[in-house]
Design a protein around this motif. Structure first.
Motif, PDB file in Angstrom:
ATOM      1  N   LEU A 111     -84.892  -3.654  -0.209  1.00  0.00           N
ATOM      2  CA  LEU A 111     -85.294  -2.505   0.475  1.00  0.00           C
ATOM      3  C   LEU A 111     -84.391  -2.007   0.760  1.00  0.00           C
ATOM      4  O   LEU A 111     -84.168  -0.364   0.648  1.00  0.00           O
ATOM      5  N   ALA A 112     -83.512  -2.573   1.432  1.00  0.00           N
ATOM      6  CA  ALA A 112     -82.011  -1.681   1.924  1.00  0.00           C
ATOM      7  C   ALA A 112     -81.390  -0.904   0.307  1.00  0.00           C
ATOM      8  O   ALA A 112     -81.203   0.012   0.284  1.00  0.00           O
ATOM      9  N   THR A 113     -81.159  -1.898  -0.956  1.00  0.00           N
ATOM     10  CA  THR A 113     -80.946  -0.957  -1.975  1.00  0.00           C
ATOM     11  C   THR A 113     -82.150   0.207  -2.419  1.00  0.00           C
ATOM     12  O   THR A 113     -81.365   0.994  -2.711  1.00  0.00           O
ATOM     13  N   GLU A 114     -82.803  -0.258  -2.451  1.00  0.00           N
ATOM     14  CA  GLU A 114     -83.913   0.547  -2.656  1.00  0.00           C
ATOM     15  C   GLU A 114     -83.841   2.423  -2.328  1.00  0.00           C
ATOM     16  O   GLU A 114     -83.943   3.746  -2.245  1.00  0.00           O
ATOM     17  N   LEU A 115     -83.587   2.117  -1.110  1.00  0.00           N
ATOM     18  CA  LEU A 115     -83.646   3.056  -0.153  1.00  0.00           C
ATOM     19  C   LEU A 115     -81.676   3.668  -0.109  1.00  0.00           C
ATOM     20  O   LEU A 115     -81.415   4.767   0.920  1.00  0.00           O
ATOM     21  N   GLY A 116     -80.953   2.875  -0.686  1.00  0.00           N
ATOM     22  CA  GLY A 116     -79.355   3.805  -0.863  1.00  0.00           C
ATOM     23  C   GLY A 116     -78.281   3.079  -0.076  1.00  0.00           C
ATOM     24  O   GLY A 116     -77.695   3.729   1.152  1.00  0.00           O
ATOM     25  N   THR A 117     -78.743   1.914   1.358  1.00  0.00           N
ATOM     26  CA  THR A 117     -78.086   1.846   2.758  1.00  0.00           C
ATOM     27  C   THR A 117     -78.158   0.252   2.658  1.00  0.00           C
ATOM     28  O   THR A 117     -78.185  -0.433   1.138  1.00  0.00           O
ATOM     29  N   SER A 118     -77.161  -0.271   3.573  1.00  0.00           N
ATOM     30  CA  SER A 118     -76.902  -1.865   3.540  1.00  0.00           C
ATOM     31  C   SER A 118     -78.181  -2.708   4.405  1.00  0.00           C
ATOM     32  O   SER A 118     -78.748  -2.036   5.571  1.00  0.00           O
ATOM     33  N   PRO A 119     -78.221  -3.777   3.787  1.00  0.00           N
ATOM     34  CA  PRO A 119     -79.671  -5.011   4.660  1.00  0.00           C
ATOM     35  C   PRO A 119     -78.920  -4.318   6.299  1.00  0.00           C
ATOM     36  O   PRO A 119     -79.930  -4.356   7.439  1.00  0.00           O
ATOM     37  N   PHE A 120     -77.556  -4.768   6.908  1.00  0.00           N
ATOM     38  CA  PHE A 120     -77.842  -4.733   8.242  1.00  0.00           C
ATOM     39  C   PHE A 120     -77.504  -3.330   8.881  1.00  0.00           C
ATOM     40  O   PHE A 120     -77.619  -3.159  10.220  1.00  0.00           O
TER      41      PHE A 120
END
Length: 287
Positions: free
Chosen positions: A196-205
């Protein structure tokens, strides 16, 4: 001589056909605990016996007899008994549209209205909430509608305010909103936090932190709550619990039963059966 028998838990969660944008709950809970969740509409409850502990973002509220609990839409909260005998209460769940329409009709409040206090000592409001329940249970549509409007107007006048227009969202809040939209669209097969984070261009944390800040709970907790909400709408439409469970992404019907009962307060089968009842109800379970 044997000790006094502990009272049994009971609950009735239902809707009155003449007031379609209102749900009602009357219950005694002793061992039952509500996990962190939120509601699309408002919560107005009055405790008649015992003490309920409500966990809110600003702290724990101890609600005893005569206390009126007011929770705004989408505010995450928990609930549990604060004393061994649990608590007995009557709750109204009016929609946002109902409350804001009453505010526009009977008060000077405009826009989205809300409440800054979660628990207040207001015996008059407590009686009004009880009167809404009694009128609905007796099948008296005119009285139920009238008392609901009087109760909401009283709460708004004494304890309500207009919420300010939200400020433009920061990047983290925008990511959280996009994540929520994606989870809603993929409820039956959600991605991992990393995907999900990768798809949004951010990190999981960073996404986890932003999501918790925006919605008061981590994505997986929010998703369970969202699944139960969608299952409720399906049950309202007559869908069988087993089919609803599969559609919203629970592994099976027992999985739905467990989470639905924890969040709504009654099992899905009992919830759906009450939705099918349109006649005057029988007496409450004994206390």
């Amino acid at each position: 001589m044997a000790g006094a028998q502990q009272p049994a838990e009971w609950a009735r969660h239902w809707s009155y056909a003449e007031l379609p944008d209102l749900d009602l709950l009357r219950a005694r809970y002793i061992r039952h605990t509500f996990p962190r969740h939120s509601h699309e509409g408002y919560v107005f409850a009055t405790i008649s016996h015992g003490v309920e502990d409500i966990g809110t973002p600003s702290g724990t509220v101890h609600a005893g007899p005569g206390t009126v609990v007011m929770i705004n839409p989408e505010v995450p909260h928990t609930a549990r008994a604060s004393v061994p005998e649990g608590w007995v209460y009557a709750t109204l769940y009016p929609s946002v549209e109902v409350v804001n329409a009453i505010a526009a009709d009977t008060t000077n409040l405009r826009g989205t209205v809300g409440f800054t206090e979660t628990g207040v000592a207001d015996p008059h409001a407590a009686r009004l909430i009880g009167e809404v329940h009694r009128a609905a249970e007796e099948g008296n549509a005119l009285a139920a509608d009238s008392m609901l409007r009087v109760a909401v107007t009283h709460l708004l006048t004494r304890h309500g305010s207009a919420f300010p227009t939200p400020a433009p969202r920061a990047a983290g809040a925008r990511d959280a909103a996009r994540a929520r939209s994606l989870l809603e669209s993929r409820m039956a097969a959600p991605p991992t936090l990393e995907a999900l984070a990768t798809e949004l261009g951010t990190s999981p944390f960073a996404l986890l932190r932003a999501f918790k800040k925006q919605y008061g709970m981590p994505p997986h907790t929010w998703l369970t709550d969202a699944r139960v909400r969608r299952a409720r709408r399906m049950l309202d439409a007559g869908t069988a619990p087993a089919i609803a469970a599969a559609e919203v992404g629970f592994t099976d019907q027992p999985h739905l039963n467990r989470h639905f009962t924890r969040i709504v307060g009654v099992p899905p089968g009992a919830y759906q059966r009450e939705r099918a009842r349109t006649y005057k109800t029988g007496p409450e379970p004994s206390r």
